[in-house]
Motif scaffolding. Structure first.
Motif, short mmCIF file in Angstrom:
data_model
loop_
_atom_site.label_atom_id
_atom_site.label_comp_id
_atom_site.label_asym_id
_atom_site.label_seq_id
_atom_site.Cartn_x
_atom_site.Cartn_y
_atom_site.Cartn_z
N LEU A 3 19.89 11.19 -12.34
CA LEU A 3 18.86 12.17 -12.62
C LEU A 3 17.64 11.41 -13.13
O LEU A 3 17.59 11.00 -14.28
CB LEU A 3 19.35 13.18 -13.67
CG LEU A 3 18.41 14.31 -14.00
CD1 LEU A 3 18.05 15.11 -12.75
CD2 LEU A 3 19.04 15.24 -15.03
N PRO A 4 16.65 11.17 -12.26
CA PRO A 4 15.49 10.37 -12.65
C PRO A 4 14.46 11.24 -13.36
O PRO A 4 13.51 11.73 -12.77
CB PRO A 4 14.95 9.86 -11.31
CG PRO A 4 15.33 10.95 -10.35
CD PRO A 4 16.60 11.58 -10.87
N VAL A 5 14.66 11.43 -14.62
CA VAL A 5 13.82 12.35 -15.38
C VAL A 5 12.93 11.58 -16.34
O VAL A 5 13.39 10.72 -17.07
CB VAL A 5 14.70 13.32 -16.18
CG1 VAL A 5 13.86 14.20 -17.08
CG2 VAL A 5 15.52 14.17 -15.23
N VAL A 6 11.67 11.91 -16.32
CA VAL A 6 10.76 11.41 -17.34
C VAL A 6 10.52 12.57 -18.28
O VAL A 6 10.02 13.62 -17.87
CB VAL A 6 9.45 10.89 -16.74
CG1 VAL A 6 8.48 10.51 -17.84
CG2 VAL A 6 9.71 9.72 -15.83
N TRP A 7 10.91 12.40 -19.49
CA TRP A 7 10.71 13.45 -20.50
C TRP A 7 9.27 13.36 -20.97
O TRP A 7 8.85 12.39 -21.58
CB TRP A 7 11.70 13.22 -21.62
CG TRP A 7 11.40 13.89 -22.92
CD1 TRP A 7 10.93 15.17 -23.10
CD2 TRP A 7 11.54 13.34 -24.21
NE1 TRP A 7 10.79 15.43 -24.43
CE2 TRP A 7 11.16 14.32 -25.14
CE3 TRP A 7 11.97 12.12 -24.68
CZ2 TRP A 7 11.18 14.11 -26.51
CZ3 TRP A 7 11.99 11.91 -26.03
CH2 TRP A 7 11.61 12.90 -26.93
N ASN A 8 8.50 14.38 -20.66
CA ASN A 8 7.11 14.44 -21.11
C ASN A 8 7.10 15.09 -22.48
O ASN A 8 7.35 16.28 -22.62
CB ASN A 8 6.25 15.24 -20.14
CG ASN A 8 6.12 14.52 -18.82
OD1 ASN A 8 5.86 13.32 -18.81
ND2 ASN A 8 6.33 15.22 -17.73
N VAL A 9 6.79 14.30 -23.48
CA VAL A 9 6.83 14.75 -24.86
C VAL A 9 5.82 15.87 -25.08
O VAL A 9 4.65 15.74 -24.72
CB VAL A 9 6.51 13.57 -25.81
CG1 VAL A 9 6.44 14.04 -27.25
CG2 VAL A 9 7.54 12.47 -25.64
N ARG A 10 6.29 16.96 -25.64
CA ARG A 10 5.40 18.09 -25.94
C ARG A 10 5.09 18.19 -27.41
O ARG A 10 4.15 18.85 -27.81
CB ARG A 10 6.04 19.37 -25.44
CG ARG A 10 6.15 19.37 -23.94
CD ARG A 10 6.54 20.70 -23.43
NE ARG A 10 6.46 20.63 -21.98
CZ ARG A 10 7.03 21.48 -21.18
NH1 ARG A 10 7.70 22.48 -21.67
NH2 ARG A 10 6.92 21.35 -19.88
N THR A 11 5.92 17.58 -28.22
CA THR A 11 5.73 17.63 -29.66
C THR A 11 4.41 16.96 -30.02
O THR A 11 4.12 15.86 -29.58
CB THR A 11 6.89 16.93 -30.39
OG1 THR A 11 8.10 17.62 -30.10
CG2 THR A 11 6.67 16.88 -31.88
N GLN A 12 3.62 17.65 -30.80
CA GLN A 12 2.38 17.07 -31.31
C GLN A 12 2.79 16.10 -32.41
O GLN A 12 3.48 16.48 -33.35
CB GLN A 12 1.51 18.20 -31.86
CG GLN A 12 0.05 17.96 -31.94
CD GLN A 12 -0.63 17.57 -30.65
OE1 GLN A 12 -0.08 17.61 -29.56
NE2 GLN A 12 -1.86 17.16 -30.76
N VAL A 13 2.42 14.84 -32.27
CA VAL A 13 2.86 13.84 -33.24
C VAL A 13 1.74 13.47 -34.20
O VAL A 13 0.57 13.52 -33.86
CB VAL A 13 3.41 12.57 -32.56
CG1 VAL A 13 4.63 12.90 -31.73
CG2 VAL A 13 2.35 11.88 -31.73
N SER A 14 2.14 13.11 -35.40
CA SER A 14 1.21 12.60 -36.40
C SER A 14 1.60 11.15 -36.68
O SER A 14 2.78 10.83 -36.81
CB SER A 14 1.31 13.41 -37.69
OG SER A 14 0.94 14.75 -37.45
#
Length: 176
Positions: A3-14
């Motif tokens: 499963l070639p998945v790139v997890w696109n981070v949605r969390t707004q990071v500080s």
């Protein structure tokens, strides 16, 4: 069946002044990763066996401003979550560019050493990931490699030919 998945981070990071994630951002990022990969395993577990946990985390974009130790924690927690849903799942991790020996959290593929390679040290990103230990189902502390099935390293053409000629990566991985 990968499963070639790139997890696109949605969390707004500080980000802290030193470039690291705040503890709140790290916990939110970890929770997002666990939720995301758990959903994937639930939906696609009958179709895929291998799950690559993020791609080139040590590449240096702000959302992956985590330390090697934090990366290991995310991978272990996600691995546990996936295997709870799909016990036959195979976990692919590290998924790093060929600069994995860089000690920084923000390695650059475009600034290799004069010889074309980073030098391996005990403080390198991969070495720091591999040194971590985590609690398994029985409560025993186990090394990082006990929680993954495949180590992925991406070779890039700026030094690929020379590396193959010298058997460079084989020897380097033996060091690790």
């Amino acid at each position: 069946n990968v499963l070639p998945v790139v997890w696109n981070v949605r969390t707004q990071v500080s980000i802290n002044d030193d470039g690291s994630l705040t503890s709140e951002s790290f916990e939110a990022l970890k929770r997002e990763a666990i939720d995301y990969y758990s959903r994937l395993a639930s939906v696609y577990g009958d179709y895929f066996t291998y799950y690559e946990l993020y791609n080139e985390w040590n590449n240096g974009s702000p959302e992956n401003a985590v330390s090697a130790e934090e990366y290991a924690e995310i991978v272990v927690e996600v691995s546990k979550a996936i295997k709870e849903i799909d016990s036959d799942a195979k976990i692919v991790a590290l998924a790093s560019g060929d600069d994995i020996w860089c000690s920084s959290n923000y390695c650059s593929y475009y600034s290799p050493t004069e010889a074309g390679h980073q030098e391996f040290t005990e403080d390198s990103w991969v070495a720091r990931v591999l040194k971590t230990k985590w609690e398994d189902k029985t409560g025993d502390m186990k090394p990082f490699l006990n929680f993954i099935d495949v180590v992925s390293i991406h070779l890039y053409p700026y030094n690929f030919k020379k590396s193959l000629e010298e058997n460079y990566y084989v020897e380097r991985m033996k060091e690790v």
